[in-house]
Design a protein around this motif. Structure first.
Motif, mmCIF file in Angstrom:
data_model
loop_
_atom_site.group_PDB
_atom_site.id
_atom_site.type_symbol
_atom_site.label_atom_id
_atom_site.label_comp_id
_atom_site.label_asym_id
_atom_site.label_seq_id
_atom_site.Cartn_x
_atom_site.Cartn_y
_atom_site.Cartn_z
ATOM 1 N N GLU A 112 36.312 39.405 43.521
ATOM 2 C CA GLU A 112 37.251 38.823 42.467
ATOM 3 C C GLU A 112 37.554 39.909 41.276
ATOM 4 O OE1 GLU A 112 38.201 35.755 42.942
ATOM 5 O OE2 GLU A 112 36.930 35.787 44.711
ATOM 6 N N GLU A 113 36.571 40.628 40.998
ATOM 7 C CA GLU A 113 36.937 41.578 39.804
ATOM 8 C C GLU A 113 38.141 42.700 40.418
ATOM 9 O OE1 GLU A 113 33.504 43.915 38.932
ATOM 10 O OE2 GLU A 113 32.492 42.004 38.155
ATOM 11 N N ARG A 115 40.483 41.863 42.521
ATOM 12 C CA ARG A 115 41.713 40.894 42.559
ATOM 13 C C ARG A 115 42.231 40.877 41.266
ATOM 14 N NH1 ARG A 115 40.211 35.863 45.788
ATOM 15 N NH2 ARG A 115 40.228 37.638 47.560
ATOM 16 N N LYS A 116 41.206 40.664 40.279
ATOM 17 C CA LYS A 116 41.858 40.411 38.939
ATOM 18 C C LYS A 116 42.479 41.751 38.317
ATOM 19 C CE LYS A 116 40.194 39.308 34.245
ATOM 20 N NZ LYS A 116 39.031 38.970 33.380
ATOM 21 N N ARG A 117 41.875 42.707 38.625
ATOM 22 C CA ARG A 117 42.303 44.058 38.535
ATOM 23 C C ARG A 117 43.658 44.469 38.981
ATOM 24 N NH1 ARG A 117 43.322 48.719 40.232
ATOM 25 N NH2 ARG A 117 42.506 48.416 42.186
ATOM 26 N N ALA A 177 45.667 35.907 39.882
ATOM 27 C CA ALA A 177 44.767 35.156 38.821
ATOM 28 C C ALA A 177 44.226 33.813 39.197
ATOM 29 C CB ALA A 177 45.725 35.248 37.560
ATOM 30 N N PHE A 180 41.768 33.946 41.558
ATOM 31 C CA PHE A 180 40.603 34.494 40.755
ATOM 32 C C PHE A 180 39.816 33.411 40.126
ATOM 33 C CE2 PHE A 180 38.793 36.332 36.911
ATOM 34 C CZ PHE A 180 37.889 36.978 37.520
ATOM 35 N N HIS A 181 40.731 32.814 39.333
ATOM 36 C CA HIS A 181 40.012 31.666 38.345
ATOM 37 C C HIS A 181 39.373 30.453 39.488
ATOM 38 C CE1 HIS A 181 40.659 33.428 34.547
ATOM 39 N NE2 HIS A 181 41.942 33.621 35.109
ATOM 40 N N GLY A 185 35.584 33.320 39.157
ATOM 41 C CA GLY A 185 35.479 34.618 38.418
ATOM 42 C C GLY A 185 35.696 34.378 36.930
#
Length: 186
Positions: A112-113, A115-117, A177, A180-181, A185
């Motif tokens: 998840e981190e 994917r966010k990055r 995003a 991710f949410h 995350g």
């Protein structure tokens, strides 16, 4: 012990000191007629000093006009060692399962981190750079001679393609995003 040695000594002499009080209390209760389960497990000390687990099966009988206990002893040491090894294996398995659960949790967090990055890199990095490229191309178009219609049109199409790519990357960044949410995350 030989059979003669066993018959010449009280049973209590064989019982491990830590188990002696309960063994004696059960024997006394059995002699008073209390209901005590016939099979009891105790530790005994062998003639060589080894500690062995035994099952002592006892029944109350009358012997020479007095209450007595008739007992049979079965060595349980190997079974007890096997049970202890099984308990240790189960504890190790539970610990391994917990470590695996924590690793899986960490893997999800890392995914998840990442994917966010990637979403942020797309939006804040690549998209911004492509917008800059589009602006540069548009400025070149403005500097072209009005008679260069084909070149102006080609550059206009290039700006359109760059803007399409930017929009596509923004959509991907938003989807990352959202995933991710939705994935829990932070």
């Amino acid at each position: 012990y030989t059979e003669e040695e066993q018959l010449a000594m009280p049973f209590w002499q064989l019982v491990h000191p830590d188990d002696l009080p309960i063994a004696q209390a059960r024997a006394e209760a059995r002699q008073r007629g209390a209901h005590i389960p016939p099979a009891q497990e105790y530790r005994v000390i062998t003639k060589s000093g080894d500690i062995r687990w035994v099952e002592f099966n006892a029944v109350l009988i009358e012997y020479q006009g007095a209450p007595a206990i008739l007992g049979n002893v079965t060595d349980l040491t190997e079974r007890m060692h096997a049970e202890e090894a099984l308990r240790a294996s189960l504890e190790e398995l539970r610990a391994s399962e917990e470590r695996l659960r924590l690793l899986a949790q960490r893997q999800v967090s890392i995914r998840e981190e990442e994917r966010k990055r990637i979403g942020f890199d797309l939006h804040d990095g690549v998209c911004q750079e492509l917008v800059g490229v589009g602006i540069l191309i548009a400025s070149v178009r403005e500097r072209l001679h009005p008679d260069a219609r084909e070149a102006v049109a080609a550059i206009g199409r290039a700006v359109g393609y760059v803007n399409d790519v930017v929009e596509h990357l923004r959509v991907l960044a938003r989807e990352l995003a959202v995933v991710f949410h939705a994935g829990g995350g932070a």
